[in-house]
Enzyme design. Sequence first.
Site, PDB file in Angstrom:
ATOM      1  N   GLU A 104      -6.229 -47.386  40.196  1.00 20.33           N
ATOM      2  CA  GLU A 104      -6.915 -48.328  41.299  1.00 20.33           C
ATOM      3  C   GLU A 104      -8.305 -48.330  40.428  1.00 20.33           C
ATOM      4  O   GLU A 104      -8.015 -47.887  38.483  1.00 20.33           O
ATOM      5  CB  GLU A 104      -7.959 -46.279  41.633  1.00 20.33           C
ATOM      6  N   ASP A 108     -15.535 -44.382  43.591  1.00 23.05           N
ATOM      7  CA  ASP A 108     -17.364 -44.692  43.525  1.00 23.05           C
ATOM      8  C   ASP A 108     -17.593 -43.064  44.647  1.00 23.05           C
ATOM      9  O   ASP A 108     -17.403 -42.002  44.443  1.00 23.05           O
ATOM     10  CB  ASP A 108     -17.184 -45.561  44.531  1.00 23.05           C
ATOM     11  N   PHE A 157     -23.658 -50.835  40.051  1.00 23.80           N
ATOM     12  CA  PHE A 157     -22.920 -51.737  40.944  1.00 23.80           C
ATOM     13  C   PHE A 157     -22.021 -52.922  39.219  1.00 23.80           C
ATOM     14  O   PHE A 157     -22.860 -52.635  38.814  1.00 23.80           O
ATOM     15  CB  PHE A 157     -23.486 -52.923  41.523  1.00 23.80           C
ATOM     16  N   ASP A 164     -15.631 -57.262  41.866  1.00 23.88           N
ATOM     17  CA  ASP A 164     -16.359 -58.267  42.407  1.00 23.88           C
ATOM     18  C   ASP A 164     -17.378 -57.418  42.668  1.00 23.88           C
ATOM     19  O   ASP A 164     -17.471 -56.657  43.835  1.00 23.88           O
ATOM     20  CB  ASP A 164     -14.860 -59.021  44.135  1.00 23.88           C
TER      21      ASP A 164
HETATM   22  P1  IMP Z   1     -15.371 -45.933  47.022  1.00 24.85           P
HETATM   23  O1  IMP Z   1     -14.562 -45.173  49.098  1.00 24.85           O
HETATM   24  O2  IMP Z   1     -16.416 -45.123  47.229  1.00 24.85           O
HETATM   25  O3  IMP Z   1     -14.993 -44.538  46.672  1.00 24.85           O
HETATM   26  O4  IMP Z   1     -15.363 -47.042  47.140  1.00 24.85           O
HETATM   27  C1  IMP Z   1     -14.158 -47.728  46.277  1.00 24.85           C
HETATM   28  C2  IMP Z   1     -14.123 -49.211  46.809  1.00 24.85           C
HETATM   29  O5  IMP Z   1     -15.570 -49.652  46.837  1.00 24.85           O
HETATM   30  C3  IMP Z   1     -13.750 -49.681  45.118  1.00 24.85           C
HETATM   31  O6  IMP Z   1     -11.882 -49.324  45.461  1.00 24.85           O
HETATM   32  C4  IMP Z   1     -14.490 -51.557  44.861  1.00 24.85           C
HETATM   33  O7  IMP Z   1     -14.051 -51.666  45.784  1.00 24.85           O
HETATM   34  C5  IMP Z   1     -15.216 -50.354  45.420  1.00 24.85           C
HETATM   35  N1  IMP Z   1     -16.713 -50.183  44.651  1.00 24.85           N
HETATM   36  C6  IMP Z   1     -17.493 -49.508  44.550  1.00 24.85           C
HETATM   37  N2  IMP Z   1     -18.113 -48.973  42.947  1.00 24.85           N
HETATM   38  C7  IMP Z   1     -18.377 -51.057  42.950  1.00 24.85           C
HETATM   39  C8  IMP Z   1     -18.434 -51.159  42.087  1.00 24.85           C
HETATM   40  O8  IMP Z   1     -19.688 -50.739  41.324  1.00 24.85           O
HETATM   41  N3  IMP Z   1     -18.464 -52.585  41.928  1.00 24.85           N
HETATM   42  C9  IMP Z   1     -17.437 -53.443  42.466  1.00 24.85           C
HETATM   43  N4  IMP Z   1     -16.634 -52.483  43.582  1.00 24.85           N
HETATM   44  C10 IMP Z   1     -16.873 -51.284  43.989  1.00 24.85           C
HETATM   45 MG    MG Z   2     -10.745 -51.377  45.389  1.00 23.06          MG
END
Ligand code: IMP
Ligand code: MG
Length: 190
Positions: A104, A108, A157, A164
């Site tokens: 991955e 986040d 971010f 992206d």
């Molecule tokens: P989660 O479900 O909140 O853990 O989100 C994970 C997904 O959100 C990642 O696979 C990314 O696609 C996107 N994401 C989370 N944080 C960032 C960031 O800082 N930059 C770009 N994409 C992010």
């Molecule tokens: Mg992703």
Amino acid sequence: MTRQGELSAAVEAVLIDEDTLGRRIAELGAEISADYRGRDLLLVGVLKGAVFFVSDLMRSIDTPCEVDFMAISSYGSATDSSGVVRILKDLDLSVEGRNVLIVEDIVDSGLTLAYLVRMLRARLPASLEVCALLTKPARRTTDVECRYVGFEIPQRFVIGYGLDFAELYRNLPYVGILRDELAAQAEELP
Ligand code: IMP
Ligand code: MG
């Protein structure tokens, strides 16, 4: 403005430069090679964010391994995922009885990964682990175990090296912090 200038104008600061990325990925590759030596290994790259990472990581693994890809999209706002994940492209290969390593880009809240792990575990792999290039521990709302982590980063971010903002900036060769003005816009995207 030059093309490269246009790209880097979105960057407030470089968080992880190319050399540092390369060195850490070589370390992860060596660790994974040692852990999986003598066993089969199937890397599962999560599109699109992990494309550069999985290709560099795979080249730093010196034991036989295969790669497959999965594309998912998580519902939620541009910066907050809901944990409800839609499969856009499923794996071509079966994971049953295989040693699977999910690769991955970033964890986040952990909701997307938790969903993916549950889904793949139901397909009965021999083992299932996660390798994430980046993690934001302060944002974690779900307990999801990552066996290999490249870097722990602050709650900002980030873009570049596959990551992206509204589909742009994946081609920056480093990981950079998105400028605040643009990050504020991200909160408002659907
Ligand atoms: P989660 O479900 O909140 O853990 O989100 C994970 C997904 O959100 C990642 O696979 C990314 O696609 C996107 N994401 C989370 N944080 C960032 C960031 O800082 N930059 C770009 N994409 C992010
Ligand atoms: Mg992703």
